[in-house]
Design an enzyme around this catalytic site. Structure first.
Site: not given
Ligand SMILES: NC(=O)c1ccc[n+]([C@@H]2O[C@H](COP(=O)([O-])OP(=O)(O)OC[C@H]3O[C@@H](n4cnc5c(N)ncnc54)[C@H](O)[C@@H]3O)[C@@H](O)[C@H]2O)c1
Length: 430
Positions: A11, A121, A151, A153, A204, A250, A253, A257, A260
């Protein structure tokens, strides 16, 4: 606008490179020094189509800076996005340790009016929590606002989704703070929903829980189809062409997983419970999802007369195509079950292999998809990568010990697979 993004995962990094491409001055911060080093050299630590090019362009044009310092980012920015991970704790509650750590660090360095945005989230009440943390450092309430901007995405199409979102949700207590984000996003020309903090946070969780429910619903229908000799694809097409139902999400599968849905549905159950509501429907959605995978594996095991001494070939490991993300991927459940039953696994994934290797260093990995068939007792389609769709099935079957194909994503045409010599099994039809 001067913007900081804390956390450079799927994200944060995508948000950062897109905002930089739109002409904002963006600082992306991560605490992981390896990631920071790679990013400075134009190497994304994650696989996401299009990110590498945009990262390099942003660095070259000077719109994007990479740092490990929240201090530097806070001092330089008007808007700071918190985009760190919120993984589930043991009891399913989202773990907000990283969000709290970032809020504490931002608070130490706020010097002028700053909008702090929760993009991670987070459960209802987290905006208030971040506000309290910042106030606890003695920062005057006139110097900052906390905004929720969840977010939506999807990994695999994250750049496109960020540039063309269905909607942008902005939750704030004060109008001025919401307006700041409306201005930042104005150029995207997407519908915006401006609301209060709690409602934005709930949107969300509500959206992800609803989508997971749709998948579990059609998966439950797929089980009924198997019992009564109906075809789930036709049932889904008939249901989905009613606009009130809609045809997305729909596809029957192996179940949902990824990083999220599992944690957000579980999080919604916990958040509801804490507020005094038992969201029984969602508990069933989770149960159906787990059963769906286990029932598929049980059919495979039964067909092979047990996994002991059998070699199972897995096509795809990522939780879905176009990503290297394996968090809560169905491949991991299948590998566990096969190994526990005394079987061997050989796997192939175009991108996610390295991540699975860290968990299972001693299973076999094929260098190409056609190598999977050699001496295998069953081929299992786990992730529907495009490159698997038009394979030469005869070539795949050629060196198999038993020509058994379990299609976990309903990709192959049964008649075509049978012509290639396969015994074909899938979900939701015979
Ligand atoms: N991945 C998705 O498809 C998606 C979609 C929508 C929302 N989200 C939400 O967005 C958030 C982030 O998801 P993600 O998949 O990008 O996570 P991720 O684990 O890929 O990335 C998180 C990043 O934050 C960094 N981090 C952690 N603690 C930190 C700190 N104290 N200072 C600086 N950096 C720090 C980590 O090193 C890591 O690089 C989550 O809450 C997730 O639920 C994810």
């Amino acid at each position: 606008m001067k913007v900081a993004v804390i956390g450079t995962g799927y994200v944060g990094l995508v948000t950062g490179v897109v905002l930089a491409q739109l002409g904002n001055d963006v600082i992306c911060v991560d605490k992981d020094l390896d990631k920071v080093e790679k990013l400075k050299n134009g190497i994304p630590p994650i696989y996401e189509p299009g990110v590498e090019e945009m990262l390099r362009q942003g660095l070259k044009d000077g719109f994007l800076t990479i740092s490990d310092s929240i201090k530097e980012a806070t001092e330089a920015s008007e808007v700071i996005f918190i985009a760190v991970g919120t993984p589930p704790a043991e009891d399913g509650t989202p773990d907000l340790t990283a969000v709290r750590a970032v809020a504490n660090e931002i608070a130490k360095h706020i010097m002028r009016y700053t909008v702090v945005v929760n993009k991670s989230t987070v459960p209802v009440g987290s905006g208030d929590m971040v506000e309290k943390i910042i106030l606890s450092h003695g920062v005057d309430s006139s110097l900052f606002d906390v905004v929720s901007n969840p977010e939506f995405l999807r990994e695999g199409s994250a750049i496109h989704d960020t540039l063309h979102p269905d909607r942008i949700v902005i939750g704030a207590k004060r109008r001025d703070a919401a307006v700041k984000l409306v201005e930042l996003y104005a150029t995207l020309q997407s519908p915006m929903i401006v609301t209060d903090l709690n409602s934005a946070e709930l949107i969300k969780y509500g959206a992800n829980s609803f989508l997971a429910m749709k998948i579990s619903f059609i998966n439950a229908i797929s089980r009924i189809c198997e019992l009564c000799d109906a075809n789930v694809a036709d049932v889904a097409a008939g249901m989905g062409s009613d606009k009130r139902v809609g045809n997305q999400f729909l596809s029957a599968g192996l179940g949902w997983g990824g990083s999220c849905f599992p944690k957000d549905v579980q999080g919604m159950v916990k958040v509801s419970e804490d507020l005094g509501y038992d969201f029984g429907l969602l508990k069933e959605v989770i149960q159906i999802n787990e059963d769906q995978t286990l029932a598929f594996i049980a059919r495979l095991e039964e067909r092979l007369d047990g996994f002991n001494g059998k070699r199972i070939a897995l096509m795809g490991l990522a939780f879905k195509p176009n990503t290297d993300d394996i968090r809560d991927a169905k491949s991991l459940v299948i590998i566990d079950k096969v190994l526990a039953g005394g079987g061997e696994v050989i796997a192939y994934d175009p991108i996610a292999e390295a991540n699975v290797r860290e968990i299972y260093p001693s299973i076999d990995y094929a260098t190409g998809v056609y190598e999977l068939g050699v001496n295998a007792d069953a081929l299992v389609l786990v992730t529907e990568w495009n490159e698997f769709r038009q394979l030469d099935l005869e070539r795949l079957a050629d060196k198999m010990r038993q020509r058994v194909l379990f299609d976990g994503r309903r990709v192959y045409d049964k008649a075509k697979a049978e012509r290639a010599g396969f015994e074909y099994h899938t979900i939701g039809s015979h």
